[in-house]
Design an enzyme around this catalytic site. Sequence first.
Site, PDB file in Angstrom:
ATOM      1  N   LYS A  15       0.843  -1.208   0.000  1.00  0.00           N
ATOM      2  CA  LYS A  15       0.000   0.000   0.000  1.00  0.00           C
ATOM      3  C   LYS A  15       0.868   1.245   0.000  1.00  0.00           C
ATOM      4  CE  LYS A  15      -2.293   2.293   3.492  1.00  0.00           C
ATOM      5  NZ  LYS A  15      -3.360   2.616   4.460  1.00  0.00           N
ATOM      6  N   ARG A  25     -11.305   0.710   6.102  1.00  0.00           N
ATOM      7  CA  ARG A  25     -10.759  -0.318   7.006  1.00  0.00           C
ATOM      8  C   ARG A  25     -10.561   0.219   8.423  1.00  0.00           C
ATOM      9  NH1 ARG A  25      -5.771   1.584   9.176  1.00  0.00           N
ATOM     10  NH2 ARG A  25      -4.069   1.458   7.669  1.00  0.00           N
TER      11      ARG A  25
END
Lengths: 320, 320
Positions: free
Chosen positions: B67, B111
Amino acid sequence: MISLSRPQIEALIDHERAAELIEEAYRAVSLGKVNLPPVGHIVFPEHDGDCHIKYGHVEGDPVFVIKVATGFENNAALGLPTGNGLSLVLSAKTGAVRAVLHDEMCMTDIRTAIGGAIATRLLIREESRRIVIVGTGVQARRQVEAHLKLMAGRDLEFLVWGRSAEKTTEAVVELSEAFPSVQAAADLEQACRQADVIVTTTAARRPIVQRDWVQPGTHITAVGADAPGKQELETDLVASADGLFVDLRPQCLDHGEVSTAARAELIGPDSLAELGEVLAGEKPGRAKDEDITIADLTGLAVQDIAMARIVLSAFEAHES
Amino acid sequence: MISLSRPQIEALIDHERAAELIEEAYRAVSLGKVNLPPVGHIVFPEHDGDCHIKYGHVEGDPVFVIKVATGFENNAALGLPTGNGLSLVLSAKTGAVRAVLHDEMCMTDIRTAIGGAIATRLLIREESRRIVIVGTGVQARRQVEAHLKLMAGRDLEFLVWGRSAEKTTEAVVELSEAFPSVQAAADLEQACRQADVIVTTTAARRPIVQRDWVQPGTHITAVGADAPGKQELETDLVASADGLFVDLRPQCLDHGEVSTAARAELIGPDSLAELGEVLAGEKPGRAKDEDITIADLTGLAVQDIAMARIVLSAFEAHES
């Protein structure tokens, strides 16, 4: 947001322009103008695989680059390429993602070859013509291409040698279609004795090129040794060279061709000049025609940055 | 190779399914089944920007995730989002790039909210209904959404409080269109005194929620403090809580809500239980109805991995 495939990327790369930016990158590194954080690394022992994340920013550049490269050795048995990856280009002003370059390692292969050809061009004797290429893989082929493209004015000829006669023939057949000046070398010792330039491109873990084979005036560009334990040149050859050049001093002392000689305390950091220092005129290159010079290149993230910048700017110039 | 845009990604995220995988991720982290190398980081001081590279692999997963997240504070003045980024999903068997998820931070926002709602769901008293949301930004809104989606059976009501009355009204108007059970809180102390649950989502650098305001039986989920120097809860409130829960012990001791109390030696590592330990049944959750419990969440790369896996598998299920 731009997304480019490997064929698109290959078509956008101009070797001469890339060489200009990679030379600039070597100078920037040697002058301390690059922010290169530690390389990220994660391993997948079950599949003999790993992933490296290299990233950095050259002072003043409008973009920064993150290169993701994977190597999974088991892929070969599956008929898949062992290397994969992509480069991300992001704005250094806003953090926005500018481009995803799905180069599947070709940018790394090409920048490594261009680095090699830059070193050769910088360090050879004026009248050098005969280049021996050690190895028959992708990098061997890329080195022929890069040397021809960056030294177009010279009447170069290439002798390619590999451990496997079959693979050598295969490489020479493929290369000679594009480049008529490429032939196979039957015997490496003999080829080295007649060479002006030797370019080594293998993943050898024991030296291939012996000191006695290398004649005065020869230049060697070694790009194969990029990890601890790899070695293509005899330690004696490295230790006795008249000029030792590297892409990055600490990296080459750690895992380049020169690291073995350094660990044996035959050479030290002061024996080495960085390509960027020579290109910037801060250190001399070849001193005399009869010198044996060696360029040991381990590959820099700043080359990846330069390649990504070239591809992006060529794409943008093409679009506008 | 799959490439998805933010709207495509948002449409593929199912909160319930994501919560399952994120709970699994919390357990995997606490059981030591995740390979999480150090986070990569590069800064751009000229533009008040930086970039984080988080990556890792959960034992046995067919993929791993990288990420890339950028934060450039000057963007706000340019009318651009300060956060940007994408996630790469790669095969853990071959290293091939499976997907590029151009989520522009929305996966991180979601998330984080799901992590908060998981903690709340796990640690509240059975009859909890009234949730106070501290903050009015993106994360405040995402927390309302995640709490409602993950506790659909409960008759929840939300009170939103922010420093700016204008922004609070704006957030409540927007939220109440989708969720009728959302109202503005005029006074934070009063709201906290009546709350079953308090969710803090601000980037505060001084405590907002005071110890005296929090009644027995309250649960607090704090997701704002994700860097050294940030603090939303009074140190005394943290130190005197009956149950302290974190996503990752060392990370929260370093820069979470609990770090201030830890540095003052009011609590230690043994005071903390990880969510994964509670979810795995290795440590108890809330002990008594009248306890005050706090969940301090700093955000884990393994949540990013779970999100990327969910998006990829939802896309593949949709395509097949």
